[in-house]
Design an enzyme around this catalytic site. Structure first.
Site, mmCIF file in Angstrom:
data_model
loop_
_atom_site.group_PDB
_atom_site.id
_atom_site.type_symbol
_atom_site.label_atom_id
_atom_site.label_comp_id
_atom_site.label_asym_id
_atom_site.label_seq_id
_atom_site.Cartn_x
_atom_site.Cartn_y
_atom_site.Cartn_z
ATOM 1 C CD GLU A 1 55.225 16.048 -24.207
ATOM 2 O OE1 GLU A 1 55.891 15.756 -23.190
ATOM 3 O OE2 GLU A 1 55.180 15.338 -25.224
ATOM 4 N NE ARG B 1 60.517 16.947 -31.003
ATOM 5 C CZ ARG B 1 60.547 15.881 -30.218
ATOM 6 N NH1 ARG B 1 61.051 14.744 -30.670
ATOM 7 N NH2 ARG B 1 60.096 15.955 -28.992
ATOM 8 N NE ARG C 1 52.072 12.069 -27.769
ATOM 9 C CZ ARG C 1 53.103 11.332 -28.183
ATOM 10 N NH1 ARG C 1 54.268 11.431 -27.583
ATOM 11 N NH2 ARG C 1 52.954 10.506 -29.193
ATOM 12 C CB SER D 1 58.972 6.255 -31.680
ATOM 13 O OG SER D 1 59.896 6.895 -30.858
ATOM 14 N NE ARG E 1 64.079 17.191 -26.907
ATOM 15 C CZ ARG E 1 64.655 16.039 -27.183
ATOM 16 N NH1 ARG E 1 65.053 15.773 -28.401
ATOM 17 N NH2 ARG E 1 64.845 15.154 -26.247
ATOM 18 C CG HIS E 2 58.468 17.987 -25.715
ATOM 19 N ND1 HIS E 2 59.711 18.069 -25.158
ATOM 20 C CD2 HIS E 2 58.272 16.683 -26.038
ATOM 21 C CE1 HIS E 2 60.247 16.853 -25.132
ATOM 22 N NE2 HIS E 2 59.405 16.000 -25.668
ATOM 23 C CD GLU F 1 61.871 10.075 -30.270
ATOM 24 O OE1 GLU F 1 62.375 10.065 -29.135
ATOM 25 O OE2 GLU F 1 60.680 9.779 -30.504
HETATM 26 P P1 ATP Z 1 60.337 12.669 -26.966
HETATM 27 O O1 ATP Z 1 61.095 11.531 -26.321
HETATM 28 O O2 ATP Z 1 61.167 13.482 -27.887
HETATM 29 O O3 ATP Z 1 59.549 13.467 -25.999
HETATM 30 P P2 ATP Z 1 58.421 10.653 -27.565
HETATM 31 O O4 ATP Z 1 59.319 9.470 -27.671
HETATM 32 O O5 ATP Z 1 57.625 10.862 -26.346
HETATM 33 O O6 ATP Z 1 59.247 11.988 -27.904
HETATM 34 P P3 ATP Z 1 56.725 9.442 -29.522
HETATM 35 O O7 ATP Z 1 55.555 9.039 -28.738
HETATM 36 O O8 ATP Z 1 57.728 8.421 -29.866
HETATM 37 O O9 ATP Z 1 57.421 10.664 -28.793
HETATM 38 O O10 ATP Z 1 56.182 10.222 -30.795
HETATM 39 C C1 ATP Z 1 56.655 10.021 -32.121
HETATM 40 C C2 ATP Z 1 57.225 11.311 -32.692
HETATM 41 O O11 ATP Z 1 56.335 12.395 -32.501
HETATM 42 C C3 ATP Z 1 58.498 11.766 -32.022
HETATM 43 O O12 ATP Z 1 59.603 11.110 -32.541
HETATM 44 C C4 ATP Z 1 58.494 13.251 -32.363
HETATM 45 O O13 ATP Z 1 58.887 13.474 -33.696
HETATM 46 C C5 ATP Z 1 57.051 13.599 -32.280
HETATM 47 N N1 ATP Z 1 56.683 14.161 -30.977
HETATM 48 C C6 ATP Z 1 56.451 13.483 -29.832
HETATM 49 N N2 ATP Z 1 56.073 14.307 -28.839
HETATM 50 C C7 ATP Z 1 56.046 15.539 -29.376
HETATM 51 C C8 ATP Z 1 55.701 16.825 -28.866
HETATM 52 N N3 ATP Z 1 55.294 16.975 -27.626
HETATM 53 N N4 ATP Z 1 55.789 17.886 -29.695
HETATM 54 C C9 ATP Z 1 56.172 17.747 -30.975
HETATM 55 N N5 ATP Z 1 56.496 16.568 -31.519
HETATM 56 C C10 ATP Z 1 56.445 15.466 -30.734
HETATM 57 MG MG MG Z 2 59.688 8.263 -29.232
#
Ligand code: ATP
Ligand code: MG
Length: 442
Positions: free
Chosen positions: A221, A416, A219, A368, A227-228, A365
């Site tokens: 980010e 996470r 990702r 998802s 947390r990312h 979270e």
């Molecule tokens: P957030 O809203 O917390 O940024 P997200 O909704 O974008 O997460 P999802 O695409 O739903 O993330 O990804 C499913 C799961 O993967 C999340 O619930 C989380 O546990 C994990 N996750 C998502 N993005 C990251 C990240 N950048 N680093 C670590 N874990 C992540």
């Molecule tokens: Mg999510």
């Protein structure tokens, strides 16, 4: 050289020393520390999963501690197994050293102290010297626990008839698009690193019905948050012939229960060492997004985004679930359609909402998931409505075009989950070699 095909035996663990009391055995490991006392010394050997106490005294044998018996030397220690007791009165075995064979001597002293209970350096230093700092018993316990989580996920789902798969991480189109995909040059073509195995795992539902994958995802980010990560391990599953998305939530509840039980039994030493609070799971409470939002608006000020949660709201909901249901987990369901990806099934009773959920663990979270669209026309229409070009998704849409059962699944972030299980403030603590906006080494 003759290859017998016999695997080299693994090392005895101190728990198995009981069968060898008053006998001589040999173990191998690294010198973790040497503590000189007046007329004897404790030589602590770091083996694959524990530290073993060995005692050196001139009375035990003719062996004398050599100059090269230094911290981090790789050694074989031969000694007599004797039974003693620890502070709590539990039986503990130690070795009375008869000989130490030094197999390798480090060129230098470690750059940070690793043989104290707690690492005394900041997170960045800890990560800079990962190859060394991971040798600290607490640091390595974190990732042993992480092994347990993955193992639990794999074992439980395998027993439930899931097939383990691996989907490609280099893709022609980004799965969910958006701004957080990495692109790279692939022999002159622009390709993307997978941000999720989503589209592929769905394609495998009509093949195996139930599939799971534990693999890295990427990702882009752009923020430096606690947390990312830019690369993390996603534990995904997808299952067909569901009656409703409750089937997915039940499967996740089962997985989590199994994982926690496994940690409490087969990872007891690590759990104790890290003082991890393993949650008790019976059933996990559920709340609809709209109801949760209403409660947040009532209880918290400055709530502006009505379509999603701020971290502050997730934290509040975590506390609420604990108070109301004594649960560390909370399912939030029926997220707004505009906030969920194109493959999400809208609720036929209220198309503004989706048949989807997030799982919060201690107020953040970790998952998802939800039901996906399986009907071809419905998927094509939703794509068009969202301004997407269905032609770009030809392979993916074969899933729908050539018949798919009702299905759904989820993605669970390994780091996470580890982070909140162990009470860390920063997700990097739960990543062996984290990749973030400022770091691609070590
Ligand atoms: P957030 O809203 O917390 O940024 P997200 O909704 O974008 O997460 P999802 O695409 O739903 O993330 O990804 C499913 C799961 O993967 C999340 O619930 C989380 O546990 C994990 N996750 C998502 N993005 C990251 C990240 N950048 N680093 C670590 N874990 C992540
Ligand atoms: Mg999510």
């Amino acid at each position: 050289m003759q290859i017998t095909g016999e695997p080299k035996q693994r090392e005895l663990t101190s728990g198995e020393f009981g069968a060898y009391v008053d006998q001589e055995i040999t173990i191998h490991g690294a010198i973790h520390s040497i503590r000189m006392m007046s007329d004897f010394a404790f030589v602590i050997i770091r083996t694959a999963r524990e530290t073993v106490q060995c005692v050196y005294a001139e009375s035990f044998s003719d062996y004398r501690l050599a100059q090269n018996v230094v911290e981090n030397a790789s050694v074989k220690v031969t000694g007599l197994v004797v039974a003693g007791a620890d502070k709590e009165g539990n039986v503990r075995y130690e070795l009375q050293i008869h000989n130490i064979e030094v197999l390798s001597v480090p060129a230098e002293l470690p750059p940070v102290v690793i043989n104290k209970k707690q690492m005394q350096c900041d997170l960045n230093t800890k990560i800079d010297y990962r190859a060394v700092t991971l040798r600290n018993p607490k640091e390595r316990a974190i990732f042993k626990i992480q092994e347990g989580i993955q193992r639990g996920f794999r074992e439980y789902l395998t027993k439930q008839g899931f097939t383990e798969v691996h989907t490609p991480k280099i893709n022609f189109a980004g799965a969910e698009g958006g701004t957080n995909v990495f692109s790279l040059d692939y022999f002159g073509k622009k390709v993307f690193l997978a941000q999720s195995p989503q589209l592929y795992k769905q394609m495998l539902v009509p093949v195996y019905e139930r599939v799971f994958e534990i693999a890295p995802v990427f990702r882009a980010e752009h923020h430096d948050t606690s947390r990312h990560l830019n690369e993390y391990i996603s534990m995904d599953f997808e299952m067909g012939f569901i009656d409703s998305f409750a089937d997915i939530m039940n499967m996740e509840t089962g997985v989590l229960k199994y994982i926690m039980e496994l940690l409490k039994t087969e990872y007891r030493e690590e759990v104790d060492l890290l003082k991890a609070e393993i949650p008790e799971i019976t059933t996990i409470p559920c709340i609809k997004f709209a109801d949760a939002k209403e409660m947040c608006v009532r209880k918290l000020k400055h709530i502006t985004d009505m379509k999603d949660f701020e971290p502050e709201e997730e934290a509040f909901l975590g506390k609420w679930a604990k108070q109301q249901y004594n649960s560390d987990f909370l399912f939030v369901t029926h997220y707004k359609s505009i906030k969920r990806p194109f493959y999400t099934m809208d609720d036929p009773e209220n198309p503004e909402e989706t048949l989807s959920f997030d799982l919060l663990f201690r107020g953040i979270e970790i998952t998802s998931g939800g039901q996906r669209i399986h009907d071809y026309q419905m998927q094509v229409e939703k794509m068009r409505k969202l301004g997407m070009d269905p032609d770009q998704f030809e392979t993916y849409l074969m899933l729908h075009k050539y018949g798919a059962p009702p299905h759904g699944g989820l993605g669970l972030g390994l780091e996470r989950l580890t982070m909140h299980l162990l009470g860390f403030k920063n997700v990097r603590e739960a990543s062996m070699f984290p990749r973030d906006i400022n770091r691609v080494t070590p």
